[in-house]
Motif scaffolding. Structure first.
Motif, PDB file in Angstrom:
ATOM      1  N   ILE A   8       0.832  -1.206   0.000  1.00 48.30           N
ATOM      2  CA  ILE A   8       0.000   0.000   0.000  1.00 48.30           C
ATOM      3  C   ILE A   8       0.864   1.253   0.000  1.00 48.30           C
ATOM      4  O   ILE A   8       0.562   2.244  -0.683  1.00 48.30           O
ATOM      5  N   SER A   9       1.964   1.230   0.741  1.00 47.39           N
ATOM      6  CA  SER A   9       2.846   2.397   0.807  1.00 47.39           C
ATOM      7  C   SER A   9       3.457   2.694  -0.558  1.00 47.39           C
ATOM      8  O   SER A   9       3.557   3.859  -0.962  1.00 47.39           O
ATOM      9  N   PHE A  10       3.862   1.660  -1.287  1.00 42.66           N
ATOM     10  CA  PHE A  10       4.379   1.869  -2.636  1.00 42.66           C
ATOM     11  C   PHE A  10       3.299   2.455  -3.540  1.00 42.66           C
ATOM     12  O   PHE A  10       3.570   3.326  -4.385  1.00 42.66           O
ATOM     13  N   SER A  11       2.065   1.978  -3.387  1.00 40.96           N
ATOM     14  CA  SER A  11       0.966   2.488  -4.203  1.00 40.96           C
ATOM     15  C   SER A  11       0.718   3.966  -3.932  1.00 40.96           C
ATOM     16  O   SER A  11       0.490   4.748  -4.862  1.00 40.96           O
ATOM     17  N   VAL A  12       0.776   4.363  -2.664  1.00 37.64           N
ATOM     18  CA  VAL A  12       0.598   5.775  -2.300  1.00 37.64           C
ATOM     19  C   VAL A  12       1.698   6.623  -2.915  1.00 37.64           C
ATOM     20  O   VAL A  12       1.440   7.699  -3.484  1.00 37.64           O
ATOM     21  N   TRP A  13       2.927   6.144  -2.801  1.00 44.53           N
ATOM     22  CA  TRP A  13       4.074   6.877  -3.348  1.00 44.53           C
ATOM     23  C   TRP A  13       3.945   7.056  -4.858  1.00 44.53           C
ATOM     24  O   TRP A  13       4.131   8.166  -5.383  1.00 44.53           O
ATOM     25  N   ILE A  14       3.613   5.989  -5.564  1.00 44.79           N
ATOM     26  CA  ILE A  14       3.481   6.052  -7.016  1.00 44.79           C
ATOM     27  C   ILE A  14       2.324   6.966  -7.419  1.00 44.79           C
ATOM     28  O   ILE A  14       2.406   7.731  -8.383  1.00 44.79           O
ATOM     29  N   PHE A  15       1.225   6.886  -6.659  1.00 44.44           N
ATOM     30  CA  PHE A  15       0.068   7.729  -6.964  1.00 44.44           C
ATOM     31  C   PHE A  15       0.420   9.211  -6.850  1.00 44.44           C
ATOM     32  O   PHE A  15       0.067  10.016  -7.715  1.00 44.44           O
ATOM     33  N   LEU A  16       1.142   9.581  -5.787  1.00 49.17           N
ATOM     34  CA  LEU A  16       1.516  10.980  -5.603  1.00 49.17           C
ATOM     35  C   LEU A  16       2.511  11.433  -6.664  1.00 49.17           C
ATOM     36  O   LEU A  16       2.454  12.564  -7.134  1.00 49.17           O
ATOM     37  N   LEU A  17       3.428  10.550  -7.041  1.00 49.73           N
ATOM     38  CA  LEU A  17       4.359  10.901  -8.108  1.00 49.73           C
ATOM     39  C   LEU A  17       3.638  11.061  -9.442  1.00 49.73           C
ATOM     40  O   LEU A  17       3.995  11.913 -10.256  1.00 49.73           O
TER      41      LEU A  17
END
Length: 276
Positions: free
Chosen positions: A174-183
Motif C-alpha cells: 500500500i505504501s508503494f501504491s501511495v508513493w506512485i500515486f503521488l508521483l
C-alpha cells in the motif's frame, strides 16, 4: 508524558539497531559527498550557481527519496509489533494506547528527520567554505521547514496505514501504491490529459497543488527563484493567486495539516479496533 517519552526512546533505539537507518543516513550523506566530489557547487545550470545550485539539486533528490524511505520504514511500525506480539507485550505495562501510538510517531520522526537536516547543514557549511558566501539563514530555515512538513505528512500516512493493515507485507504494498500515486500527480501526462479534455487551467493547477509533493516542489523552487521562471507560464497564475510569501507558507503548512489529519485518523482507528 513520561510513558510517551519512554516509547519514543525505545523506538529510537530500535531504529538505531536496524540496518535501514544507516542506509537512510548513508544515502543522504553520500549524496552530499557525491555533490561535493562532482563539483556541483561550481556548476551553472538554469541560472543557479554555488550554494543555490547545491540546495536545488538536493531538493530534487529529497522529493523522490524522502517519501519512499519514510513509508517503507514506518508503515510496518505498528503492524510488525502486532505480528511479533511486541504490541501485546508493550500494552501489558501501564502504558496507554495514546502514549504508545504518539510515542512511536515521535520516535520515528526523530530518526527520519534529523539525518536529512544534518546532511542539509553539512552541504550548506561546505558551500559557504568552498564558495565564501554568507550563510542564507532564511533560505535554510524555510527549506528545513519544507523537509519537516514532508516528514510529518508521510509519517502520518504511514502510521494511518499501519493501524488498519495487520500484515506488514500488505502495508509495504500500500505504501508503494501511495508513493506512485503521488508521483503520478506530478507527471506531465496527467496534466496533459486534463488539458485535452479542455479543463480550465485554474482547475488543473489547483488539483496539482492539492498534491503535497507538488506543493513541496513549487515551494522549494520559490526559495531559489522567487519569480518561478523555471516552471513557465504556470508561475503567473500561482504568483497572482497566492503571491510568493503565501505560496511558501502553503507549501509548508498544507502537508503538515494533512499529515496530522492522517495521524489522528490512525489513532482513532487504533484505539477502536481489535489491537491484536
Amino acid at each position: 508524558m513520561k510513558s510517551l517519552a519512554l516509547v519514543a526512546y525505545l523506538d529510537i533505539k530500535e531504529s538505531l539497531r536496524a540496518k535501514w537507518f544507516y542506509v537512510y543516513a548513508l544515502v543522504f550523506g553520500g549524496l552530499m559527498g557525491l555533490f561535493f566530489i562532482s563539483g556541483i557547487t561550481n556548476a551553472v545550470v538554469m541560472g543557479f550557481t554555488g550554494l543555490s545550485r547545491l540546495l536545488l539539486v538536493f531538493m530534487q533528490v529529497t522529493i523522490i527519496i524522502l517519501p519512499i524511505f519514510i513509508l517503507i520504514t514506518t508503515v510496518k511500525s505498528i503492524s510488525a509489533d502486532r505480528e511479533s506480539n511486541v504490541l501485546e507485550y508493550m500494552l501489558s505495562f501501564p502504558i496507554s494506547l495514546k502514549a504508545y501510538y504518539w510515542g512511536k510517531i515521535v520516535g520515528r520522526f526523530m530518526t527520519v528527520f534529523f539525518p536529512v537536516i544534518i546532511a542539509l547543514f553539512i552541504g550548506v557549511v561546505w558551500g559557504i567554505i568552498k564558495g565564501g558566501a554568507e550563510l542564507p539563514w532564511m533560505m535554510v530555515f524555510l527549506y528545513s521547514g519544507l523537509i519537516f512538513s514532508m516528514s510529518v505528512l508521510f509519517l502520518g500516512i504511514a502510521f494511518f496505514i499501519s493501524t488498519f493493515v495487520k500484515s506488514h507485507d500488505i502495508a509495504l504494498g500500500i505504501s508503494f501504491s501511495v508513493w506512485i500515486f503521488l508521483l503520478a500527480f506530478i507527471d506531465v501526462a496527467l496534466i496533459g490529459l486534463m488539458m485535452q479534455n479542455r479543463v480550465p487551467d485554474g482547475i488543473i493547477i489547483t488539483i496539482a497543488m492539492l498534491n503535497p509533493l507538488e506543493a513541496f516542489r513549487i515551494g522549494a523552487i520559490a526559495l531559489f527563484d522567487p519569480e518561478l521562471t523555471v516552471i513557465g507560464p504556470v508561475a503567473y497564475y500561482l504568483l497572482d493567486t497566492l503571491g510568493h510569501n503565501l505560496l511558501i507558507f502553503y507549501a509548508i503548512v498544507y502537508p503538515i495539516v494533512i499529515g496530522i489529519m492522517f495521524a489522528i485518523s490512525g489513532y482513532i482507528l487504533f484505539s477502536k479496533k481489535d489491537l491484536l
